[in-house]
Design an enzyme around this catalytic site. Structure first.
Site, PDB file in Angstrom:
ATOM      1  N   GLN A 214      53.653  54.345  44.802  1.00 32.27           N
ATOM      2  CA  GLN A 214      52.684  53.257  44.831  1.00 32.27           C
ATOM      3  C   GLN A 214      52.282  52.897  46.255  1.00 32.27           C
ATOM      4  OE1 GLN A 214      55.420  51.239  41.510  1.00 32.27           O
ATOM      5  NE2 GLN A 214      53.907  49.802  42.277  1.00 32.27           N
ATOM      6  N   PHE A 245      55.451  50.459  37.907  1.00 32.02           N
ATOM      7  CA  PHE A 245      56.026  49.131  37.658  1.00 32.02           C
ATOM      8  C   PHE A 245      56.780  48.567  38.860  1.00 32.02           C
ATOM      9  CE2 PHE A 245      56.354  51.559  33.557  1.00 32.02           C
ATOM     10  CZ  PHE A 245      55.213  51.032  32.977  1.00 32.02           C
ATOM     11  N   GLU A 249      57.335  51.759  44.632  1.00 22.23           N
ATOM     12  CA  GLU A 249      56.824  51.164  45.863  1.00 22.23           C
ATOM     13  C   GLU A 249      57.622  51.645  47.064  1.00 22.23           C
ATOM     14  OE1 GLU A 249      55.892  46.785  47.867  1.00 22.23           O
ATOM     15  OE2 GLU A 249      56.261  46.942  45.709  1.00 22.23           O
ATOM     16  N   ARG A 327      60.390  35.434  46.292  1.00 24.36           N
ATOM     17  CA  ARG A 327      59.382  35.244  45.235  1.00 24.36           C
ATOM     18  C   ARG A 327      59.985  34.534  44.021  1.00 24.36           C
ATOM     19  NH1 ARG A 327      53.705  37.567  45.202  1.00 24.36           N
ATOM     20  NH2 ARG A 327      52.940  36.664  43.283  1.00 24.36           N
ATOM     21  N   ARG A 359      57.743  44.871  38.265  1.00 24.21           N
ATOM     22  CA  ARG A 359      56.651  44.038  37.765  1.00 24.21           C
ATOM     23  C   ARG A 359      57.026  42.546  37.717  1.00 24.21           C
ATOM     24  NH1 ARG A 359      53.413  46.068  32.418  1.00 24.21           N
ATOM     25  NH2 ARG A 359      51.430  45.022  32.806  1.00 24.21           N
ATOM     26  N   THR A 459      53.161  37.942  49.557  1.00 29.99           N
ATOM     27  CA  THR A 459      53.675  36.891  50.434  1.00 29.99           C
ATOM     28  C   THR A 459      53.862  37.401  51.859  1.00 29.99           C
ATOM     29  OG1 THR A 459      55.879  37.393  49.577  1.00 29.99           O
ATOM     30  CG2 THR A 459      54.727  35.526  48.611  1.00 29.99           C
ATOM     31  N   ALA A 528      51.981  43.589  43.555  1.00 25.24           N
ATOM     32  CA  ALA A 528      51.651  42.159  43.611  1.00 25.24           C
ATOM     33  C   ALA A 528      50.394  41.831  42.820  1.00 25.24           C
ATOM     34  CB  ALA A 528      51.512  41.688  45.057  1.00 25.24           C
ATOM     35  N   GLU A 730      50.864  41.493  36.625  1.00 21.52           N
ATOM     36  CA  GLU A 730      52.172  40.838  36.532  1.00 21.52           C
ATOM     37  C   GLU A 730      52.199  39.533  35.738  1.00 21.52           C
ATOM     38  OE1 GLU A 730      54.464  41.995  40.602  1.00 21.52           O
ATOM     39  OE2 GLU A 730      52.603  40.887  40.854  1.00 21.52           O
TER      40      GLU A 730
END
Length: 782
Positions: A214, A245, A249, A327, A359, A459, A528, A730
């Site tokens: 990702q 998902f 990443e 988060r 996710r 963020t 995100a 998400e």
């Protein structure tokens, strides 16, 4: 796009523009099996294959590692250890240098890669890896987050505290006070396509990597660091992933780095793909949490103070655990205003695989904590939890500031809940269920309506940027490349629809090409929920640049005002003249008009100061709500989801068909997280749920019997996002918390709803049955 940009309705004169329900561009290929993934690509002649040798212990010093037999095995061409990494033996995404490509000296979790075998075939490499002779000095290990805190294990990164008002004073003066704790389990990504990378060596120090990731730019940087070369020597390509998902990443870095190192050493293409068991053992999961809360409230159920700690099992390294646990705190309020509040994260190190993005990125765990608090208050006061939710919703001035000091300016949750409550007949059904439970000795039913407010933006503020490259060719066909990655969520389709609408041409005029660091540099992760927000804006920016040149050319060529030039329905109208788009583009080419542009977009208004815990980390909020109804067998703990009604806010939907699919998929995946998907490590720190035989994702038979999903078609993003749409990836993942709470209501009926069952997640049949028995004992004692 500024606030005055018009919001376009679906345009019947072009096929496949924005706001039109259109199938995923590769849907027919997915169904037929024609969509090529990396393992389907034609391999270069002489491609070699990798396999990883894994640690046999959860925590141990590596005393010696004899790999002579591995090197001598048939078909083996190379064996790599951490000592063979030519650059930096580290793939930590946060730069903390705590995640080696291949471990040296010490193994920190069971299954940690210690060496890699490169063979003529995958089977040859796999068999050779079993011949390693490794001597360990076994050390104490911890695999549970609570045990880690009790053992004094360190945190993998700095914790965060969000604070507004005085939580201690608020608790002290509250009419009522309750304390509780709950465990929220982790989750495996269980994507259809496992991690995979193929590296093809180029001239000099160059290498091209096909990676299921990702975050192509991060893979590019990690490969360049591992090789000890500049980023411009590494090109990373991604056409599609078979699911991500969040698990792709950062977790693809290791496989890409190993493939690239081997490819450059041997000057041959190298592919590495673990099997499902190894993939689940080696790669990170959703963080499981231990949540402890102290809450003050009044007779009306209104919350006055909250002091809560969110401790997470992070694994052996930091990975993305800092941002994930941050988060969780950002979403620990969900839709509710806390007058005095203190929220603290504890990202705990454990001797398990390093957990990572999934996710919702910590948000779901925070929302579960908020909803448990509401549920506790409701049972204490003998009220419907929905009443307590409404009493605590964010409202106007004085009740509109979050624990991180961002004002909630776009609040529509009250209307969303009101509409869903009416359309689902919630009140009538709840009364029917209460009556049913009075008469039913074994089967008990439950119903719950839960809301969600989910902030949209990274963020990490610098990630909120994107680029796109658009070419218009002489024949009027259009080439689109952007920095986002397609993992089945329909990103490419939506961005292409936006581009079609910008040029006012049919969707089929757009060619979507593989994401590559060679065309769009410095891309952010597709995560995100910001993929469309960012990349579609960048594509629209590129289109506007080209259109400005075309308008100027037409105005000069035909001696008209620029205002007299319009793009509409596959034509360009120039005054009274109408030319087919392709014919006009040919003229522009002959007139030496530049027909290519690089677009760029960065999200406005956002800022965040982590040290003070204040700022505006989110550009806007997406809202939704769900009503779930369940039936529970109190003799076995088994249950079924009878009906689900969802109303979800996506602003002005760019593609209602894809958005509804995303809501449905998120709901079922979230339901699996909260009900059936249980991760379990044994007393030796070995993950035992590492295959479909031991890890239960939802089946088709587990889906809600009745499943009504509707988009809030009256909603519109007040911020000037791409055509006033909102993110959808998400936010709906939190909606199945309503399933967990409906199960809780059914269980609570055993003791006439006098106690909150405090079900931990996942609420497996075993946990449900134990909760039933506890309440039976309690009711009997009373």
């Amino acid at each position: 796009m500024d606030a005055k940009t018009p919001i376009l309705q679906p345009d019947a004169a072009i096929r496949g523009g924005a706001h039109e329900a259109r199938r995923h561009d590769s849907a027919h290929k997915h169904v037929r099996g024609d969509a090529p993934y990396i393992d389907d690509m034609i391999e270069p002649a002489g491609t070699l294959h990798g396999w990883l040798g894994l640690s046999a212990h959860a925590h141990a010093k590596i005393v010696s590692m004899d790999l002579d037999a591995v090197r001598a095995a048939p078909g083996v061409r190379l064996v790599l250890t951490g000592e063979d990494v030519p650059g930096v033996n580290d793939i930590s995404p946060t730069g903390r240098h705590d995640e080696p490509v291949l471990a040296t000296g010490e193994a920190l979790y069971h299954g940690q890669p210690l060496f890699a075998v490169i063979g003529e075939t995958r089977e040859a490499a796999r068999r050779a890896a079993q011949l390693a002779k490794i001597s360990y000095e076994v050390l104490p290990h911890v695999s549970d987050v609570v045990a880690a805190m009790e053992a004094g294990y360190p945190m993998v990164t700095e914790p965060l505290t969000l604070r507004r008002g005085d939580a201690a004073a608020g608790l002290a003066k509250a009419q009522h006070r309750l304390k509780g704790e709950m465990r929220v389990g982790g989750q495996d990504h269980f994507y259809l396509e496992s991690h995979i990378a193929m590296a093809i060596p180029g001239e000099d120090d160059e290498v091209t990597v096909w990676s299921s990731t990702q975050h192509p730019s991060e893979v590019q940087h990690m490969v360049s660091h591992a090789l000890g070369v500049a980023s411009n020597a590494v090109t990373v390509n991604v056409r599609r992933m078979g699911g991500g998902f969040g698990g792709k990443e950062t977790q693809g870095n290791q496989f890409a780095a190993i493939a690239a190192i081997a490819a450059k050493k041997l000057n041959r293409a190298v592919k590495i793909r673990p099997d499902r068991d190894d993939d689940m053992i080696i790669t990170g999961k959703r963080h499981d949490f231990h949540i402890a809360y102290d809450v003050g409230y009044d007779d009306d159920g209104r919350i006055h103070a909250v002091d809560a700690t969110f401790a997470a099992r992070c694994g052996f390294s930091s990975d993305l655990s800092g941002p994930v646990t941050d988060r969780a705190l950002f979403h620990a309020d969900n839709c509710y205003f806390y007058e005095d509040v203190r929220l603290v994260s504890k990202p705990m190190m454990t001797n398990t695989v390093s957990n990572t993005a999934f996710r919702g990125f910590g948000g779901p765990q925070g929302v579960v904590g908020a909803e448990r608090i509401i549920e506790e208050i409701a049972y204490k006061l003998g009220r419907d939890p929905l009443e307590i939710r409404k009493a605590n919703f964010y409202a106007g001035p004085g009740r509109d500031v979050t624990p991180y000091h961002q004002r909630v300016e776009d609040n529509i949750i009250a209307r969303v809940v009101e509409d869903l409550e009416a359309s689902s007949d919630y009140q009538v059904r709840r009364e029917e269920i209460l009556e049913f439970n009075e008469m039913s000795p074994v089967i008990r039913r439950g119903i719950s309506l839960t809301p969600v407010k989910f902030g949209i933006s990274f963020t990490a503020t610098w990630y909120n940027q994107a680029g796109a490259l658009v070419h218009v060719y002489q024949d009027g066909s259009i080439h689109l490349n952007h920095g986002g990655t397609e993992m089945g969520q329909g990103l490419n389709t939506k961005v292409a629809q936006v581009l079609a609408a910008e040029f006012q041409v049919d969707f089929d005029s757009i060619r979507i090409t593989a994401t590559t660091t060679g065309k769009v540099p410095n891309t952010s992760a597709t995560a995100a929920s910001s993929g469309t927000d960012l990349n579609a804006m960048a594509a629209a920016d590129a289109a506007r640049q080209i259109k400005e040149r075309l308008v100027a050319f037409a105005a000069e060529q035909y001696r008209v005002s620029p205002d007299a030039v319009r793009f509409e329905a596959n034509h360009v109208h120039i005054g009274d003249l109408s030319l087919p788009f392709a014919g006009f583009i040919k003229q522009a080419y002959m007139g030496r008009v530049q027909l290519s542009a690089a677009g760029f977009y960065k999200t406005p208004k956002i800022h965040w100061d982590r040290a003070s815990g204040t700022g505006r980390p989110f550009y806007y909020y997406a809202y939704g709500a769900a009503v779930s109804e369940v039936s529970v067998d109190t003799l076995t703990g088994e249950y079924q989801v009878d009906r689900v009604d969802v109303l979800h806010d996506v602003g002005r939907s760019l593609n209602p068909a894809i958005d509804i699919g995303q809501v449905e998929g998120a709901f079922v995946q979230g339901m699996g997280w909260l009900t059936t998907e249980e991760l379990w490590w044994d007393d030796k720190g070995r993950l035992r749920t590492h295959a479909p035989s031991t890890y239960k994702i939802p089946l088709a038979s587990d889906r809600p019997r009745i499943f009504n999903v509707k988009l809030a078609d009256w909603a519109e993003n007040r911020e000037p996002t791409i055509r006033r749409s909102k993110a959808v990836g998400e936010p709906p993942f939190m909606l199945p918390i309503s399933v967990l709470e409906a199960i809780s209501m059914a269980v609570a009926s055993i003791d006439d709803y006098r106690q909150c069952p405090r079900l931990d997640a996942p609420a497996t049949p075993e946990r449900v049955l134990m909760a039933v028995e506890r309440l039976k004992d309690s009711a009997g004692a009373a």
